[in-house]
Design a protein around this motif. Sequence first.
Motif, PDB file in Angstrom:
ATOM      1  N   PHE A 152      -7.247  13.746  -7.373  1.00  0.00           N
ATOM      2  CA  PHE A 152      -7.728  12.394  -7.120  1.00  0.00           C
ATOM      3  C   PHE A 152      -6.664  11.379  -7.507  1.00  0.00           C
ATOM      4  O   PHE A 152      -6.540  10.325  -6.883  1.00  0.00           O
ATOM      5  CB  PHE A 152      -9.016  12.126  -7.910  1.00  0.00           C
ATOM      6  N   PHE A 153      -5.867  11.698  -8.545  1.00  0.00           N
ATOM      7  CA  PHE A 153      -4.802  10.796  -8.973  1.00  0.00           C
ATOM      8  C   PHE A 153      -3.742  10.657  -7.880  1.00  0.00           C
ATOM      9  O   PHE A 153      -3.228   9.563  -7.633  1.00  0.00           O
ATOM     10  CB  PHE A 153      -4.151  11.312 -10.269  1.00  0.00           C
ATOM     11  N   GLU A 154      -3.420  11.773  -7.223  1.00  0.00           N
ATOM     12  CA  GLU A 154      -2.452  11.727  -6.135  1.00  0.00           C
ATOM     13  C   GLU A 154      -3.010  10.935  -4.954  1.00  0.00           C
ATOM     14  O   GLU A 154      -2.287  10.162  -4.320  1.00  0.00           O
ATOM     15  CB  GLU A 154      -2.085  13.145  -5.701  1.00  0.00           C
ATOM     16  N   LEU A 155      -4.292  11.119  -4.659  1.00  0.00           N
ATOM     17  CA  LEU A 155      -4.951  10.336  -3.607  1.00  0.00           C
ATOM     18  C   LEU A 155      -4.850   8.850  -3.929  1.00  0.00           C
ATOM     19  O   LEU A 155      -4.488   8.038  -3.069  1.00  0.00           O
ATOM     20  CB  LEU A 155      -6.416  10.758  -3.495  1.00  0.00           C
ATOM     21  N   ARG A 156      -5.156   8.494  -5.160  1.00  0.00           N
ATOM     22  CA  ARG A 156      -5.126   7.086  -5.578  1.00  0.00           C
ATOM     23  C   ARG A 156      -3.729   6.502  -5.455  1.00  0.00           C
ATOM     24  O   ARG A 156      -3.556   5.360  -5.008  1.00  0.00           O
ATOM     25  CB  ARG A 156      -5.619   6.997  -7.027  1.00  0.00           C
ATOM     26  N   ALA A 157      -2.711   7.271  -5.848  1.00  0.00           N
ATOM     27  CA  ALA A 157      -1.336   6.776  -5.792  1.00  0.00           C
ATOM     28  C   ALA A 157      -0.873   6.589  -4.354  1.00  0.00           C
ATOM     29  O   ALA A 157      -0.220   5.594  -4.029  1.00  0.00           O
ATOM     30  CB  ALA A 157      -0.407   7.730  -6.535  1.00  0.00           C
ATOM     31  N   LYS A 158      -1.206   7.553  -3.492  1.00  0.00           N
ATOM     32  CA  LYS A 158      -0.769   7.444  -2.097  1.00  0.00           C
ATOM     33  C   LYS A 158      -1.447   6.268  -1.409  1.00  0.00           C
ATOM     34  O   LYS A 158      -0.805   5.500  -0.688  1.00  0.00           O
ATOM     35  CB  LYS A 158      -1.049   8.755  -1.357  1.00  0.00           C
ATOM     36  N   ILE A 159      -2.745   6.112  -1.613  1.00  0.00           N
ATOM     37  CA  ILE A 159      -3.464   4.980  -1.013  1.00  0.00           C
ATOM     38  C   ILE A 159      -2.952   3.670  -1.601  1.00  0.00           C
ATOM     39  O   ILE A 159      -2.776   2.673  -0.902  1.00  0.00           O
ATOM     40  CB  ILE A 159      -4.979   5.116  -1.237  1.00  0.00           C
ATOM     41  N   GLY A 160      -2.678   3.675  -2.916  1.00  0.00           N
ATOM     42  CA  GLY A 160      -2.240   2.458  -3.598  1.00  0.00           C
ATOM     43  C   GLY A 160      -0.874   1.969  -3.176  1.00  0.00           C
ATOM     44  O   GLY A 160      -0.524   0.812  -3.434  1.00  0.00           O
ATOM     45  N   SER A 161      -0.074   2.831  -2.549  1.00  0.00           N
ATOM     46  CA  SER A 161       1.248   2.395  -2.094  1.00  0.00           C
ATOM     47  C   SER A 161       1.227   1.958  -0.633  1.00  0.00           C
ATOM     48  O   SER A 161       2.199   1.393  -0.141  1.00  0.00           O
ATOM     49  CB  SER A 161       2.274   3.521  -2.267  1.00  0.00           C
TER      50      SER A 161
END
Length: 459
Positions: free
Chosen positions: A332-341
């Motif tokens: 979920f952290f990777e999902l959040r980072a990718k969406i956040g960029s």
Amino acid sequence: MKNSSKLSKLSIVISAALFSSTLALTSAPALANLPTQVDGHVMPSLAPMLEHATPAVVSISVIGTQKVPQQNVPDAFKFFFGNKGKNQGQPQQRPFRGLGSGVIIDSDEGYVVTNNHVIENADKIMITLKDGRQLEAKKLGSDAKSDIALLQIDSDNLSEIKLADSDNLRVGDFTVAIGSPFGLGQTVTSGIVSALGRSNLNIEHYEDFIQTDAAINSGNSGGALVNLRGELIGINTAILGPSGGNVGIGFAIPSNMMHNLVTQIIEFGEVHRGILGVSGRSVNSEIAKAMELETNQGGFIEQVMPDSAADEAGIKAGDVIIAVNGKAIKSFFELRAKIGSIGANKKVKLTVIRDGDDKIFTVKLKQDQSADIAAASIHAMLDGTQLENDTKKQAIIIEKVAEGSPAQMAGFRAGDIITGVNRSRIKDIAQLRDYLKGKSGVLALNIIRDNHAQYIMIR
């Protein structure tokens, strides 16, 4: 077997040459006899690639001031400090100098990427090119939550580095780190990709790091991590080491993530971060068993916010997101980072597991209203505030006011609600920016504080 034979011959030739150089009292002639070819093949070297890549990596030195909290002085001793005793406990400005690295990504425009923490609070930023030229840089924008900053220099004959698609990286790919550790000057180290999608390290707010064992030390921050073609795969950012030195665990921001953020800074002067509008956690074996999933990776969605981008696209609680734009995610952290960029209003394709079936949803991201706003770029007297849009009240909330900042001196407080300027209604940050653009003289901001209306004058 042929390759093994060649390696054996190469080993024998090099060993013999090194042995003979050990016996000789003068080592230079012996070293000159080392072979440049083995079985007709040129000795492998990274030098040709580095000759093209290293001129695009720069050294950065900064001079600035930072706020340092002071200890409170007991009342009984304030007499000995005179008037200074009254200011004890207030943050004090202290000068500082810092060193780091940067990467030229556009030679025509003079764009230089580095880490936000390298140039944060800098009053003056100097760039030193590999050929020795020194240039003063202008800060175009930054994003503290991802630790990316964009600078600009003005000069001819600049070299730029080509960007690689960091989504295509694999564990085991060779890497080369270029930077200026400890102020020694440009230094090159090599290693491999040790891991991908590293997150939940509490280094940055948005984490999707490349992990490498190429030596990264203090001063490498903002430098380049390249592949064997000399293409940029990441921006070196942090190390994991108890003493602050290299222990073979370094982290870099992927080039794709950096490129998404820099593109927004170039267009808007700040990051307009996209948001999905979900909360959740990383899939593990326990969740996989409870939900009868066939995967132990991905982002499990616990809640979908009403009227969010995910809600409008049809994402539901209980879904498991396993890929973004066709690229698998582990957590979920990777999902959040990718969406956040990815910028606001951009469309992304999410691969979702629902009821045992894979489904693809196209989502148009909304803007993260809780993102930090570059308030100083709106007006100098707002420097030190964190602004957020309140869509329900159709106004701007001042979430934070930094101690000793121009905003605090002007009279702003956390919790203030900006509703207008000079009697003109202002509904959001974009309207405030547009209204203040090019304005000079005294301006009256309509403020609601503790349910009472008042004005704060700025100039």
